[in-house]
Design a protein around this motif. Structure first.
Motif, PDB file in Angstrom:
ATOM      1  N   GLN A  37     -47.155  40.460 -15.661  1.00 28.92           N
ATOM      2  CA  GLN A  37     -46.399  39.454 -15.935  1.00 28.92           C
ATOM      3  C   GLN A  37     -44.740  39.745 -16.407  1.00 28.92           C
ATOM      4  O   GLN A  37     -44.484  41.115 -16.727  1.00 28.92           O
ATOM      5  N   GLN A  38     -43.756  38.916 -15.852  1.00 35.61           N
ATOM      6  CA  GLN A  38     -42.366  39.076 -15.966  1.00 35.61           C
ATOM      7  C   GLN A  38     -41.859  40.340 -14.962  1.00 35.61           C
ATOM      8  O   GLN A  38     -40.751  40.523 -15.242  1.00 35.61           O
ATOM      9  N   MET A  39     -42.900  40.801 -14.321  1.00 39.58           N
ATOM     10  CA  MET A  39     -42.353  41.736 -13.330  1.00 39.58           C
ATOM     11  C   MET A  39     -42.666  41.614 -11.838  1.00 39.58           C
ATOM     12  O   MET A  39     -42.218  42.027 -10.881  1.00 39.58           O
ATOM     13  N   GLY A  40     -43.697  40.514 -11.834  1.00 33.44           N
ATOM     14  CA  GLY A  40     -44.212  40.197 -10.306  1.00 33.44           C
ATOM     15  C   GLY A  40     -45.410  41.201  -9.931  1.00 33.44           C
ATOM     16  O   GLY A  40     -45.980  42.097 -10.687  1.00 33.44           O
TER      17      GLY A  40
END
Length: 153
Positions: free
Chosen positions: A63-66
């Protein structure tokens, strides 16, 4: 797909041509376009896969990093094998990195075959163990490098 192809796959390299042909009969060839998800992290696994052509990216999505690629596999390599040994959900996702032609082997079919052919099972499981051991060594080396780099900062 011809049985000689499986001889290039480390977990099948010790098998004789008739045994390789029997293994091929257990599976089905599937084609995946580039960027097609083969399976998702957390899903159940009823089979494992052998790459005939193309490339497959094994990755985790954070999440939020890909997406973070763990490895990219090519022809003659296999993936999804942990489901053969346990009933746990998939631990990563598999995506066609390039268009890929892949042999899918159902775990139940392979287990039944190996139960009926103990001499094949011994060769297969011995090669499987060596391969998994090498993968653990490779992972340890990557972690050692990562920890060494992290101490610099």
């Amino acid at each position: 797909m011809n049985p000689e192809f499986l001889r290039r796959v480390r977990i099948f390299e010790a098998l004789e041509v008739p045994e390789l042909a029997e293994i091929l009969m257990l599976g089905a060839v599937k084609e995946f376009a580039e960027d097609t998800v083969i399976f998702e992290d957390g899903t159940s696994g009823e089979s494992f896969f052998v790459i005939y052509d193309g490339a497959v990216r094994i990755s985790k999505v954070f999440q939020q990093m890909g997406e973070e690629a763990l490895t990219i596999l090519g022809p003659g390599e296999f993936f999804g094998e942990m489901s053969f040994f346990d009933d746990d959900p998939r631990s990563a996702r598999a995506v066609a990195h390039k268009s890929a032609k892949i042999l899918e082997i159902k775990n139940a079919a392979l287990k039944a075959y190996l139960a009926s052919r103990p001499e094949v099972a011994l060769k297969f499981l011995w090669a499987f163990s060596r391969t998994l051991s090498q993968r653990v060594r490779d992972t340890n080396a990557k972690f050692s490098t990562l920890f060494a780099i992290s101490r610099v900062f």
